[in-house]
Design a protein around this motif. Structure first.
Motif, PDB file in Angstrom:
ATOM      1  N   GLN B 223       0.839  -1.206   0.000  1.00 56.23           N
ATOM      2  CA  GLN B 223       0.000   0.000   0.000  1.00 56.23           C
ATOM      3  C   GLN B 223       0.873   1.255   0.000  1.00 56.23           C
ATOM      4  N   THR B 224       1.926   1.207   0.828  1.00 50.36           N
ATOM      5  CA  THR B 224       2.851   2.343   0.884  1.00 50.36           C
ATOM      6  C   THR B 224       3.498   2.578  -0.477  1.00 50.36           C
ATOM      7  N   MET B 225       3.871   1.474  -1.120  1.00 53.81           N
ATOM      8  CA  MET B 225       4.503   1.585  -2.452  1.00 53.81           C
ATOM      9  C   MET B 225       3.554   2.260  -3.445  1.00 53.81           C
ATOM     10  N   GLN B 226       2.270   1.859  -3.376  1.00 47.36           N
ATOM     11  CA  GLN B 226       1.284   2.436  -4.300  1.00 47.36           C
ATOM     12  C   GLN B 226       1.075   3.925  -4.013  1.00 47.36           C
ATOM     13  N   GLN B 227       1.037   4.245  -2.706  1.00 41.64           N
ATOM     14  CA  GLN B 227       0.837   5.656  -2.338  1.00 41.64           C
ATOM     15  C   GLN B 227       2.023   6.516  -2.767  1.00 41.64           C
ATOM     16  N   ASN B 228       3.212   5.909  -2.732  1.00 40.92           N
ATOM     17  CA  ASN B 228       4.423   6.662  -3.092  1.00 40.92           C
ATOM     18  C   ASN B 228       4.686   6.676  -4.595  1.00 40.92           C
ATOM     19  N   ASN B 229       3.706   6.186  -5.354  1.00 40.01           N
ATOM     20  CA  ASN B 229       3.833   6.141  -6.827  1.00 40.01           C
ATOM     21  C   ASN B 229       5.121   5.476  -7.301  1.00 40.01           C
ATOM     22  N   MET B 230       5.407   4.326  -6.718  1.00 36.82           N
ATOM     23  CA  MET B 230       6.581   3.543  -7.146  1.00 36.82           C
ATOM     24  C   MET B 230       6.322   2.987  -8.545  1.00 36.82           C
ATOM     25  N   PRO B 231       7.362   2.604  -9.290  1.00 38.86           N
ATOM     26  CA  PRO B 231       7.147   2.042 -10.641  1.00 38.86           C
ATOM     27  C   PRO B 231       6.191   0.847 -10.610  1.00 38.86           C
ATOM     28  N   LEU B 232       5.306   0.811 -11.598  1.00 41.07           N
ATOM     29  CA  LEU B 232       4.257  -0.218 -11.654  1.00 41.07           C
ATOM     30  C   LEU B 232       4.848  -1.642 -11.704  1.00 41.07           C
ATOM     31  N   ALA B 233       5.946  -1.754 -12.445  1.00 35.52           N
ATOM     32  CA  ALA B 233       6.588  -3.082 -12.583  1.00 35.52           C
ATOM     33  C   ALA B 233       7.031  -3.617 -11.220  1.00 35.52           C
ATOM     34  N   ASP B 234       7.606  -2.740 -10.407  1.00 33.13           N
ATOM     35  CA  ASP B 234       8.055  -3.136  -9.069  1.00 33.13           C
ATOM     36  C   ASP B 234       6.868  -3.585  -8.216  1.00 33.13           C
ATOM     37  N   ILE B 235       5.787  -2.786  -8.301  1.00 29.38           N
ATOM     38  CA  ILE B 235       4.602  -3.100  -7.499  1.00 29.38           C
ATOM     39  C   ILE B 235       4.032  -4.458  -7.919  1.00 29.38           C
ATOM     40  N   GLN B 236       3.965  -4.672  -9.217  1.00 28.50           N
ATOM     41  CA  GLN B 236       3.396  -5.948  -9.705  1.00 28.50           C
ATOM     42  C   GLN B 236       4.249  -7.146  -9.283  1.00 28.50           C
ATOM     43  N   ARG B 237       5.560  -6.951  -9.346  1.00 21.00           N
ATOM     44  CA  ARG B 237       6.466  -8.042  -8.946  1.00 21.00           C
ATOM     45  C   ARG B 237       6.269  -8.383  -7.468  1.00 21.00           C
ATOM     46  N   SER B 238       6.196  -7.335  -6.662  1.00 25.08           N
ATOM     47  CA  SER B 238       5.996  -7.554  -5.223  1.00 25.08           C
ATOM     48  C   SER B 238       4.645  -8.196  -4.959  1.00 25.08           C
TER      49      SER B 238
END
Lengths: 74, 268
Positions: B223-238
């Motif tokens: 959730q934190t990653m999504q809020q911080n607008n991290m790269p989509l690829a990273d979020i999907q991998r996690s």
């Protein structure tokens, strides 16, 4: 008279031996049944343990992967 | 003539009785080959156990519980103890005081600390060291009338067995030997298998607890990653890693339930 006693003695010995062997047979049957039961439970326990061990390894690997993933993304 | 007949009759009776007895014992003698092998294995195992025990005793005599190897093996436990147990220092002192008098496996404080461990972020990576445990012979007693049985338990489980009334070391031979050696060997193997399974259940349960904790943290991290607008690829991998762990955790939960059902109430 002597022969009568001798014959009776032999008969008693034979009866005792047959009775003893019957009791042993009963014990052996109980024993066999219990061994079969123990074998089947042991087999089930072994299978359950092996599956559990493999799945635990899989979970450990997933945790490590997750840790790596979050490390790289941070 | 009469004498000869008498002797012949007696001989025939004896032969009959011997034949009957032999036929009932056939079941026992059928698998004589296997017991020999089992005996050999057992004696090898006993020798190994004795060697292990003498090594441990020597180590305990020389260094107490603070031996280098032991410290290395228990590095994770010590970390956990340090984090969780405020009385660790006191217990260690107590252990050091007792080292000359008590054997390793008689130290209750030691087992109180290691038996109920749970994984956390600090010690998870030391789990292999913690799991690399020695096995200890215990004479396991049952609550009913059953004869006690010698089982080989992990050193982490010794305290629980002692609390239950078990004794360290092999059981004495049963006084009333109603059954054959094969039966007693099968019985020992049976209870050892149950004990191994129970230990595996305990370890898996620890890992499951930790994994569930880790899952909760990971979801928050996502959730934190999504809020911080991290790269989509990273979020999907996690996210895929989290899903994988969720699936494995769910399966592990089911398998623990199955194993618990198999061993439930059989060692009591």
């Amino acid at each position: 008279m002597y022969h009568v006693f001798k014959g009776a003695g032999l008969l008693v010995v034979a009866i005792v031996m047959v009775a003893a062997s019957c009791t042993e047979q009963k014990t052996t049957e109980t024993e066999k049944t219990e061994i079969v039961q123990m074998d089947s439970v042991s087999q089930a326990a072994k299978t359950a343990r092996e599956k559990l061990e493999d799945q635990t390894k899989a979970v450990e690997a997933s945790i490590e992967k997750l840790d790596d993933e979050f490390k790289t993304s941070q | 003539m009469k004498k000869t007949l008498n002797i012949a009759g007696f001989l025939i009776m004896c032969c009959l009785a011997i034949a009957l007895t032999a036929s009932t014992q056939q079941g026992n003698s059928e698998s004589k080959g296997k017991p020999q092998q089992e005996n050999k294995n057992k004696s090898d195992k006993d020798k190994k156990d004795k060697n292990n025990k003498s090594k441990e005793n020597k180590r305990a005599d020389d260094n107490g519980y603070q031996g280098k190897a032991k410290d290395k093996d228990n590095a994770g436990q010590d970390k956990q103890k340090g984090n969780k147990n405020g009385n660790q220092k006191d217990d260690n002192d107590e252990r050091n005081k007792d080292k000359g008098n008590k054997g390793k496996y008689k130290d209750k404080a030691y087992y109180r600390q290691v038996a109920g461990y749970r994984w956390n972020n600090e010690n998870f990576y030391d789990r292999k060291n913690i799991r690399k445990h020695d096995k200890v012979n215990v004479c396991h007693k049952f609550s009913g009338k059953n004869d006690p049985v010698s089982i080989n338990v992990s050193e982490h489980a010794v305290q629980a067995h002692l609390d239950h009334g078990d004794i360290l070391g092999e059981c004495p031979a049963p006084v009333d030997r109603r059954f054959s050696d094969i039966y007693y060997r099968n019985r020992t193997d049976y209870y050892n298998t149950l004990q191994d399974t129970r230990e595996q259940v305990s370890y898996s349960q620890s890992i499951l607890d930790y994994a569930q904790l880790r899952l909760t943290n990971s979801r928050a991290q996502l959730q934190t990653m999504q809020q911080n607008n991290m790269p989509l690829a990273d979020i999907q991998r996690s996210q895929s890693s989290v899903v994988e762990l969720e699936q494995n955790v769910s399966l592990l939960e089911t398998l623990i339930g199955v194993a618990v059902n198999v061993v439930a109430n059989k060692l009591q």
